[in-house]
Structure formats: structure tokens, C-alpha cells
Design a protein around this motif. Sequence first.
Motif: not given
Length: 544
Positions: A26-33, A332-344
Amino acid sequence: MTRSLLTRTTRPVALAGVFAAAVTLAGCGGGDAATGSGEPAGPPQAGGTLRYGLSSAPTCSDPAQSSTNQTIYVTRQVVDSLVDQDPETGQLKPWLADTWTVSPDARSFTFHLRDGVTFSDGTPLTADSVRRNFDSIVALGGAKAPLAASYLAGYAGSTVLDPRTVRVDFAGPNAQFLQATSTPQLGVQSEATAAKAAEERCLGTNIGSGPFTYAEWKQNASATLAKRAGYAWGSAVFAGQGEAHLDKIVFTVVPESGVRTGSLASGQLDAISDALPQDVAQIEGGGGRVQFTANPGVPFGLQANVTRGVLRDPAVRAALLPAINRKELVDTVLGPQFKTASSVLASKTPGYVDLSARVKFDPDAAKKQLDQAGWAPGADGIRVKDGQRLSAGVIFAPVFSANQPILELTQQQLRAVGFDLRLEPLSVAESTVRQNTKDFDFNYYNSTRADGDILRTTFAVDQRNLNARGPAEPLDALLAQQLSATDPAVRARIIGDAQTAVLDQGLWIPTIELSQAIGVGKAVAGVKFEASARLQFHDTWLAR
């Protein structure tokens, strides 16, 4: 139907909390919504058939050979694992094994199995069942079972200590293995299934100990699962350990997003995969909701074959990192429930390090790097050097319905800096062949796992190595070192360094983090994501 939790006696676990898999997720990106109205209130009702719409066809009924999300949604239900991973905390919990110990050098793993577990053909689960399963996965090899085989890299064999105790040994340290035993790929099937050839294991005759069994398998069309009568050994993560609530689950393949959504809204389906932002209003209008969770593992990105064409030039690979506007892809394609990739690694993965400064959108910087490397704009805007156009193809499969629009927008963004990205859509089978023969420039995909060792299985020179590269320091040393790190902080640091090394060598160009977005009808309750963001239907029920 009310189920009671069985009491189990648990001995202390050696090196508990040693592995990064046990770091809080959970500390690495959160749970379900979820969006929309809430699910039906309990208590759970028994019976009924859940009609589920997959966005692409399952590729094989064998959990050991399954790799796509749509396939794992099906295969996860028929097979149990030695341990389970709590999706909220990342902690490993008992399942088929009620206790386990790990040697101090992380080379030997001993599992004590629960009593009374049987496969759906009536045969008992024994230590020898586990041994035969792991031996059979090694025999399948990386071409047939790439994920499962990678988890067993360095496997030296399993020893039956008594009918309910098995020790699994490795030639070298293998700190990732304990978490790997929670995956469906290392789920335990009957000895009869383990003895079959790879192709036979894909025909829907697999026998597991899970809460559901295969009732019907139609390749590329549908799969029907039936409740396993007498099931009484659910994971400690489940709401209960007894039988599933549903009588059946019918999975059908509905590739078109609009058709899936319409079928859910009209009541022809009860749940669907890959609900897109434009689908939400229609789903909620029908009384349903969208459940989503972020995937851990390697985010979607472009993996370069560094032996081909312009991608042999490290300056080109480096320039493409700032050339992509990841926020535009999401917005443009996905929406707010998605994140940009910020690492590998995706942000929900244990060991993730934020490298957003390295992948920041800066087209001027991309152009400058290409200028300095001698790539000059041509008459049509595409750069040229020594008569060679700055052009490369990307193969991809429709394992996620947004892959094509994401890549079409990426294509436009790269063209703005003078790079011609050619899109090569393929079927899953065609993509697998091209990957295995390394017949591609770029390969676009993601890989899901709730453990940082996924970097090793993706990028190590002695693994699948789709980059087609030779040995390189410090990356290969780091990927090997994390396998022997029994201190979670030390292992996390090594995994962080490995992420930087992957970017330094231009082996992966991240785009977006995958989230599983599931459309769920108003009568459905208890649809849950497991730690690797795949669906688990044991606790699912229908209000009638």
C-alpha cells in the motif's frame, strides 16, 4: 451461506519478513478503488452463474504457461498456491503450505503442507505432488512457461522429507522464490496434469485443488468453470476457507470495448475486463461500478533490441526517454485511474524508486541529443544519418485494449522529434514467436509481479533477454546480488540501483502504468484483486 475460518497451528517462520515481497504494498502505490454505487450488502448468497466478458482470448488453460491477464483471470481460479500474498500489506500468508522455513543463504525452502487437501480428481496433495510440479515446469522451459521457468532459475531439485514436507533447493541464492510460490504460474496441479506434454496442458483438462474446476474450454471463444464441491482450504487472504459461493463462471471473449460495456449495462454480462474512461458513465448508468487497482511489476514500455538498426546507437535510445509525453498518453487515452510510468518498476512494486526526473518530457532535450549524435532532420522531418532513416518498428499484441491508441499517440510524439515509429500489431501467438526469435526492433508490453525480482527475469542477460544484449556491468551484477540479499532494506537498495542501470543502458522506455479496470454489474459482490492485480473469484457472489 456462512463459512467459518478453520483454525490452524502455525510454527514460527524462519526469516519472516526477510524478502522485499513482504514490504507493504500500500505504501508503494495504494490499494483498490471503485467508481459508482457500492456493491450489494451481505451476507453472501450461494449459487448462480457469473457471466464475465474477457477483452482477449485466454491463450492456454495451464496456469504454469499462462502469462496474459485475461488468461490468468481464468487459470487462477482452478489452482491453489503454496502461499498467498496479501494485496494490502504484501505479507505472505499460508495457503497449501501452513508453515515454511528458509535457509540463511536463501538456497533451500522447506514447506509443510496442510492436511486433507485433494485435487479435483480425488487424489491427495502430497510433497511428491509439489516435487513433480516443479520438475515439470523446468521441463516445459522458458519457451513454453517463461514466467514459471524464470521463478525456478537455478532449480537443483526438490526432496520429499515426508508425505507432507518438501524441500526445494537451488544452486545459488534465490531470495525471490518464496514470493514466487504465491503466483498462479507455480500453483500446484495434480500429478496426472504435471505428467502431460505442454500442448496437452492447454486443452482445459487441468486438474487443480482450487475452488473451481474446468467444465468446458473452447479455445479462443470461452471457458466455463464449475464450483469445486468440498473445497475447504482457502488461502488465509480469502474471506473464508470453504467452498466458493458461485456455482459457475462463464468467460466469453468480447474484444470490442463498446460491446462489452453495452452487454454489461443491459444485463447480458455481469462483469467485464478493461473498462475504459468512456465506458464509466454507461456502466454507472446501469447501476454498476468500475473497480480498479494498479499493477505492480514492469510498467508498459518499449523494450529495445539493441542489436538491430538504429537502436544499436545508445544515444538514440537515450534521446527517446524525454521525447514521450506520458501525461498526454494518460490524459488522452486512459483517464485518472491510470498513472504515468516514472521508473522501470511500477510504483506499487516493492523496491520501486521514483526516476521521474529521468523520464521527464523534454522534446528540446531529445532533439539536442539526436543532433549531437549526428542525426539530422530529413526533408520529411524524419532524421537521417549516413543515409539511414531514424526509424524502428514496434511489435505489440492486444493484451490490453488501449495498446494501439497509446502507441498511435506515442508515434505522433516521436515523429515530432524526428523519429519514425512503425506500428506492427500482432496476435498473442505471433508476438510470442517474434519475441522468442528476437525478430523485432521494439517490443511493447508490460509484466506484472509484486516483487522487484521482475527486473531480473525481464533484463538479466541469462534470462529471456529480449534486449538481445551481452553481459554488462553494473546491471547484471545488481540483478544477481538481489537474489542473495536477505535484508529487505539492502535488497530494496540493490533493486533501486538496478532500475537506474536499466535506464542508463536504454533497455526500457517506460510509458504508462497499467491498472486493471473491471466493470462490475449491480448484482455482483466480492470481486477482488489479488496482490498481482489479477482477479480472484473465491469470495464473489450474486445478489438475487
